[in-house]
Every structure is written in structure tokens, then in C-alpha cells.
Design a protein around this motif. Structure first.
Motif, PDB file in Angstrom:
ATOM      1  N   UNK A  61      26.259  29.898 -16.469  1.00 30.26           N
ATOM      2  CA  UNK A  61      24.948  29.531 -15.937  1.00 30.26           C
ATOM      3  C   UNK A  61      24.709  30.250 -14.624  1.00 30.26           C
ATOM      4  N   UNK A  62      23.469  30.650 -14.402  1.00 32.71           N
ATOM      5  CA  UNK A  62      23.082  31.255 -13.127  1.00 32.71           C
ATOM      6  C   UNK A  62      22.324  30.196 -12.329  1.00 32.71           C
ATOM      7  N   UNK A  63      22.721  30.005 -11.083  1.00 32.45           N
ATOM      8  CA  UNK A  63      22.099  28.992 -10.225  1.00 32.45           C
ATOM      9  C   UNK A  63      20.748  29.526  -9.732  1.00 32.45           C
ATOM     10  N   UNK A  64      19.671  28.816 -10.084  1.00 27.28           N
ATOM     11  CA  UNK A  64      18.335  29.193  -9.625  1.00 27.28           C
ATOM     12  C   UNK A  64      17.899  28.346  -8.430  1.00 27.28           C
ATOM     13  N   UNK A  65      18.372  27.083  -8.394  1.00 24.45           N
ATOM     14  CA  UNK A  65      18.100  26.191  -7.263  1.00 24.45           C
ATOM     15  C   UNK A  65      19.332  25.330  -7.031  1.00 24.45           C
ATOM     16  N   UNK A  66      19.611  25.058  -5.780  1.00 28.22           N
ATOM     17  CA  UNK A  66      20.733  24.178  -5.461  1.00 28.22           C
ATOM     18  C   UNK A  66      20.189  22.781  -5.215  1.00 28.22           C
ATOM     19  N   UNK A  67      20.659  21.846  -6.033  1.00 31.79           N
ATOM     20  CA  UNK A  67      20.221  20.447  -5.909  1.00 31.79           C
ATOM     21  C   UNK A  67      21.443  19.551  -5.968  1.00 31.79           C
ATOM     22  N   UNK A  68      21.323  18.371  -5.392  1.00 29.95           N
ATOM     23  CA  UNK A  68      22.399  17.392  -5.453  1.00 29.95           C
ATOM     24  C   UNK A  68      21.928  16.072  -6.037  1.00 29.95           C
ATOM     25  N   UNK A  69      20.642  15.976  -6.367  1.00 26.25           N
ATOM     26  CA  UNK A  69      20.113  14.768  -7.001  1.00 26.25           C
ATOM     27  C   UNK A  69      19.772  15.081  -8.445  1.00 26.25           C
ATOM     28  N   UNK A  70      20.156  14.203  -9.351  1.00 23.96           N
ATOM     29  CA  UNK A  70      19.955  14.417 -10.781  1.00 23.96           C
ATOM     30  C   UNK A  70      18.470  14.515 -11.102  1.00 23.96           C
ATOM     31  N   UNK A  71      18.134  15.465 -11.975  1.00 25.16           N
ATOM     32  CA  UNK A  71      16.738  15.677 -12.355  1.00 25.16           C
ATOM     33  C   UNK A  71      16.575  15.403 -13.843  1.00 25.16           C
ATOM     34  N   UNK A  72      15.329  15.236 -14.245  1.00 26.42           N
ATOM     35  CA  UNK A  72      15.027  15.026 -15.659  1.00 26.42           C
ATOM     36  C   UNK A  72      15.342  16.269 -16.470  1.00 26.42           C
ATOM     37  N   UNK A  73      15.556  16.087 -17.751  1.00 34.24           N
ATOM     38  CA  UNK A  73      15.945  17.186 -18.629  1.00 34.24           C
ATOM     39  C   UNK A  73      14.884  18.292 -18.665  1.00 34.24           C
ATOM     40  N   UNK A  74      13.626  17.934 -18.510  1.00 32.02           N
ATOM     41  CA  UNK A  74      12.557  18.942 -18.549  1.00 32.02           C
ATOM     42  C   UNK A  74      12.594  19.857 -17.328  1.00 32.02           C
ATOM     43  N   UNK A  75      13.189  19.410 -16.226  1.00 31.10           N
ATOM     44  CA  UNK A  75      13.239  20.210 -15.005  1.00 31.10           C
ATOM     45  C   UNK A  75      14.486  21.090 -14.909  1.00 31.10           C
ATOM     46  N   UNK A  76      15.442  20.887 -15.796  1.00 33.47           N
ATOM     47  CA  UNK A  76      16.697  21.640 -15.737  1.00 33.47           C
ATOM     48  C   UNK A  76      16.489  23.154 -15.820  1.00 33.47           C
TER      49      UNK A  76
END
Length: 137
Positions: A61-76
Motif C-alpha cells: 500500500x502507498x500512504x496517501x494520507x496519515x491518519x490515526x482515527x479510524x475512517x469509514x470504508x468509503x474513505x479508505x
């Protein structure tokens, strides 16, 4: 946010169900960032390549954004890009097709369905495909 912990990022983009499982995968050497195995506290940044080994496949996987809070599947898809080579998916498909033939040691006895599939295979029930051809001509 410029950086995020790898265990939090893996959990946030839904690669692992819990952060504990993500951290354990890091500790067991199944996670690497840019080719180097990492600890759970390693920071990832935009542009890094994360490899996740889930037998028998190694996903990339290539990191496009660094996040630490879980997001909905549509935002992955906004957070990461799947760059897993096609040969890894072919390996997964071959493993799925192989099924009971390549049963790993220690998985216990076959289930009833596994037993029926093996019996059908060994009894020649799969030869029905060739009945429409007359090989004696």
C-alpha cells in the motif's frame, strides 16, 4: 498531520480489525515500511510504501494520507492506494483453488464438507466433464 504511528495507521485504514492485532503483526515482523521491518511505534508519512504479509500474500500500500482515527470504508481509497502486484493475487487465487489439497499441518481433521469434496475428487466425480467427448473415435 505529517506522520502517524504504523499500528494506528493500519487500524485506521481498516487493514486490521483492531490496533492490538496491527501491533502484534509489527512485532512478529509481518509489516515493513519501504522494505524495512518496523516496530508498532514507527512513524509513516505520505509517500511511504507499507507491505503487509498475510500468508500467503504480501500486500503493498502507498500512504496517501496519515491518519490515526479510524475512517469509514468509503474513505479508505483517499487514505491509501493498493499497489499490490498482480502475481500476489494470482498466488491467492491458486491457494483458494487448491483448497484441501494444500491443507496446512496443524489445522486439525478435515470438516465433513472437506471430506465430501475429497471423496468426490478421488472417486472421479469430476470426470463428468469429459463424458461429452468420445475419445474412441
Amino acid at each position: 498531520m505529517a506522520e502517524a504511528r504504523i499500528d494506528k495507521w493500519l487500524w485506521a485504514v481498516r487493514i486490521f480489525k483492531t490496533r492490538t492485532i496491527a501491533a502484534d503483526a509489527c512485532k512478529k515482523g509481518r509489516i515493513s515500511v519501504n522494505g524495512a521491518q518496523v516496530k508498532p511505534s514507527k512513524s509513516v508519512k505520505v509517500g511511504d510504501t507499507v507491505q503487509v504479509r498475510k500468508a500467503p500474500v504480501t500486500y503493498s500500500f502507498k500512504v496517501l494520507q496519515t491518519i490515526e482515527n479510524r475512517v469509514g470504508a468509503k474513505l479508505v481509497p483517499d487514505m491509501m492506494e493498493n499497489i499490490t502486484p498482480q502475481d500476489q493475487y494470482e498466488l491467492l487465487e491458486m491457494n483458494r483453488i487448491g483448497g484441501f489439497v494444500t491443507r496446512a499441518a496443524g489445522l486439525g481433521r478435515p470438516t465433513k464438507k472437506d471430506r465430501r469434496d475429497m471423496d468426490d475428487f478421488l472417486s472421479g466425480a469430476g470426470d463428468a466433464v469429459f463424458d461429452e467427448f468420445d475419445f474412441d473415435e
